[in-house]
Design an enzyme around this catalytic site. Structure first.
Site, PDB file in Angstrom:
ATOM      1  N   HIS A   1       0.851  -1.090  -0.036  1.00 25.77           N
ATOM      2  CA  HIS A   1      -0.166   0.000   0.168  1.00 25.77           C
ATOM      3  C   HIS A   1       0.746   1.236  -0.141  1.00 25.77           C
ATOM      4  CE1 HIS A   1      -3.747   2.084   1.510  1.00 25.77           C
ATOM      5  NE2 HIS A   1      -2.829   2.968   1.556  1.00 25.77           N
ATOM      6  N   GLU A   2       1.880   1.185   0.796  1.00 21.17           N
ATOM      7  CA  GLU A   2       2.700   2.366   0.892  1.00 21.17           C
ATOM      8  C   GLU A   2       3.651   2.648  -0.207  1.00 21.17           C
ATOM      9  OE1 GLU A   2       1.745   4.498   3.051  1.00 21.17           O
ATOM     10  OE2 GLU A   2       0.811   2.924   4.530  1.00 21.17           O
TER      11      GLU A   2
ATOM     12  N   HIS B   1       1.820   4.386  -2.764  1.00 18.12           N
ATOM     13  CA  HIS B   1       1.865   5.862  -2.573  1.00 18.12           C
ATOM     14  C   HIS B   1       3.266   6.478  -3.010  1.00 18.12           C
ATOM     15  CE1 HIS B   1      -1.793   6.270  -0.588  1.00 18.12           C
ATOM     16  NE2 HIS B   1      -1.838   5.620   0.509  1.00 18.12           N
TER      17      HIS B   1
END
Length: 236
Positions: A136-137, A140
């Site tokens: 997820h990060e 980003h």
């Protein structure tokens, strides 16, 4: 500005030497990464952090998180794939700036453009959840480099959150079935992605509340949900 579950905005120069119990979860993490990367430090701040770090006994508390991180960086197809694409865009993420720490807020992790990635060891139950959070990060990080994401723009924020929840695997249908049962099977994936995006945008200090967060997510939903870059497709 960092991307996390609370998505608060902080500048690297705003370092504090307050005791850990007086800091928000995000502020503690931001300060921790600043000390570890050496960004914007003075001697007083370094000494303060060394004292706080020892008091929290972080090496023992984060051991399993560090082991899981290292395993994922070596063996996880998703993490390896995203790390490669971040590098191709000029990003420099590695074990020195993908850090495990204790977070006061109930979140799994966060991304800061200058400081790297946080993995919240006290909220991560197992290495497979860690894989989803790290992926997820990394989405980003990819979006920040590829699309010049500006989190003061709520549409930008909503889009990267939609993509991160969609591409990381955290909303895979099997996970949602375990949480909510078999009902509404066909919509579980989209419901999870939308819910997570709304909650994150809602926490943005530039967002007025749940209604605006929902409206912004709805505005960018179609284009961002259908954008699977750098993956060719998403397996749900």
């Amino acid at each position: 500005m960092a991307i996390s579950s609370d998505d608060s905005q902080h500048k690297p120069s705003e370092l504090s030497t307050s005791s850990p119990e007086k800091l928000t979860g995000f502020e503690w993490w931001r300060r921790s990464l600043a000390y570890r990367t050496g960004l914007g430090l003075n001697e007083q701040e370094q000494k303060q952090y060394e004292h706080d770090y020892t008091a929290k006994n972080l090496p023992d508390m984060c051991k399993s998180c560090v082991e899981g991180r290292d395993w994922m960086l070596q063996y996880s197809p998703t993490v390896i794939f995203m790390m490669d694409h971040v590098r191709k865009l000029g990003g420099n993420l590695n074990v020195t700036n993908i850090n495990c720490d204790v977070c006061d807020d109930t979140k799994g992790g966060g991304f800061h453009p200058e400081m790297g990635i946080l993995l919240c060891s006290n909220w991560i139950r197992n290495k497979w959840q860690l894989e989803d959070i790290l992926a997820h990060e990394l989405v980003h990080a990819y979006d920040y480099l590829k699309f010049k994401v500006d989190l003061t723009n709520l549409k930008h924020h909503a889009c990267t959150e939609i993509r991160a929840s969609m591409l990381s695997g955290e909303c895979r249908i099997f996970n949602e079935i375990k949480k909510t049962g078999l009902g509404n099977f066909g919509s579980k994936f989209q419901t999870c992605v939308r819910r997570r995006a709304v909650l994150s945008v809602q926490a943005n200090p530039n967002c007025s509340g749940p209604e605006e967060a929902q409206r912004v997510v709805d505005t960018v939903w179609q284009s961002c949900f259908n954008d699977t870059r750098p993956f060719e497709q998403v397996y749900r």
